[in-house]
Design a protein around this motif. Sequence first.
Motif, PDB file in Angstrom:
ATOM      1  N   UNK A  31       0.780  -1.240   0.157  1.00 45.90           N
ATOM      2  CA  UNK A  31       0.084  -0.021  -0.003  1.00 45.90           C
ATOM      3  C   UNK A  31       0.752   1.245  -0.012  1.00 45.90           C
ATOM      4  N   UNK A  32       0.547   2.552  -0.510  1.00 49.45           N
ATOM      5  CA  UNK A  32       1.162   3.646  -0.770  1.00 49.45           C
ATOM      6  C   UNK A  32       0.534   4.464   0.044  1.00 49.45           C
ATOM      7  N   UNK A  33       1.088   5.017   1.071  1.00 47.49           N
ATOM      8  CA  UNK A  33       0.764   6.156   1.946  1.00 47.49           C
ATOM      9  C   UNK A  33       1.540   7.476   1.799  1.00 47.49           C
ATOM     10  N   UNK A  65      -3.126   8.551  -3.153  1.00 48.79           N
ATOM     11  CA  UNK A  65      -2.577   7.542  -1.893  1.00 48.79           C
ATOM     12  C   UNK A  65      -3.691   6.789  -1.483  1.00 48.79           C
ATOM     13  N   UNK A  66      -3.241   5.575  -0.655  1.00 47.21           N
ATOM     14  CA  UNK A  66      -4.117   4.743   0.053  1.00 47.21           C
ATOM     15  C   UNK A  66      -4.423   5.140   1.379  1.00 47.21           C
ATOM     16  N   UNK A  67      -3.544   5.875   1.919  1.00 49.20           N
ATOM     17  CA  UNK A  67      -3.672   6.142   3.319  1.00 49.20           C
ATOM     18  C   UNK A  67      -2.613   7.272   3.599  1.00 49.20           C
ATOM     19  N   UNK A  68      -2.553   7.464   5.139  1.00 49.76           N
ATOM     20  CA  UNK A  68      -1.716   8.412   5.414  1.00 49.76           C
ATOM     21  C   UNK A  68      -1.259   8.072   7.026  1.00 49.76           C
ATOM     22  N   UNK A  69      -0.216   8.944   7.397  1.00 50.16           N
ATOM     23  CA  UNK A  69       0.065   8.969   8.970  1.00 50.16           C
ATOM     24  C   UNK A  69      -0.949  10.063   9.479  1.00 50.16           C
ATOM     25  N   UNK A  70      -1.436   9.918  10.862  1.00 51.61           N
ATOM     26  CA  UNK A  70      -2.133  10.832  11.365  1.00 51.61           C
ATOM     27  C   UNK A  70      -1.193  12.097  11.480  1.00 51.61           C
TER      28      UNK A  70
END
Length: 330
Positions: A31-33, A65-70
């Motif tokens: 996954x790419x974040x 992107x698929x997601x992220x850090x908070x």
Amino acid sequence: MTSAPAATNLVERARHLRGLLASRGPLGGASVGTVPILWNNVDIAELRLGTDAEVILDDIARTGYDGCQVGLGFPEGEDLRATLAARELRLAEVYASIPAAVDGPTPGALAEVRERLRLLVAGGGEVFCIALDGSPGRNEAAGHATDADTPQLTDAGWDALVELLRTVSTETRVAGARVAFHPHAGTFVETPAEVERLAAAIDAETLPFCLDVGHYLVGGGDPVEALRRYGERVSHVHLKDVDPGVLGRLRRREIGSFGDAVRQRLFTELGSGALDLDVILAELAERRYGGWLMVEQDSGWPPPAESAAIGRRVLAAAIRRLDSTDGGAR
């Protein structure tokens, strides 16, 4: 905090773009974040643009992107889950800094880390990424931390750090998440020798690593060699490129600290610095890496969304080159 839903056309376009950028080759399971520090730097106040969380998350979604850090100023708990779900994003990680001195973690360190773990669990996050916080003396030694005058953890400090990391690892697993330790420039675990000492002190199952390839370069290491040495222990990856000119000045002590180097854009857009991205990805593909690839840049000259878009597309192009050589191309 109640979040507004993302626009329907943004979500649809983001979904379409993710499909275009997706790999069908050996890194197809990854996954790419990305990391919101590019918009609002958590460590350096003058590098915070004050961008609202929803604007940042819209940018992250629409750039593929698929997601992220908070990030700084993000909602928590159910509000965060809803805000991410509205954009079809995942909470890839929460990052925790462990305050420390030469004798090891400070007395309040474990409580601070536990609060960050609470945020991860409440927000439905996947990886608890932990690192030592920057320390006086080590911040100034970043990039040349093997010099004789660099402050080092004492033996007791190492023992105390390992004890805390074992505790955090256990509590993270009990909470249903994954833990990964991030060697970090400007801290007591920066150089390859320090990473190796930690690896020898605590087993890989208890403490997997987050390899931040940019920080490992700044610390004097070769991230490709780190991937080969630590193998499956590297369960989480931060992809960060390094401006070789700024790094050279840091190593020659023309820049006085890690923080000052970040202000001068030590970390640059993926594909424009010293990182050999193709070789990094080839090493990960060799073992069919299926964790997160977090595109990260602590600061930048262009608008953050522009830098984020560059990073995502440079990564997609590099993975596509890898797919074509592997025979798993489109």
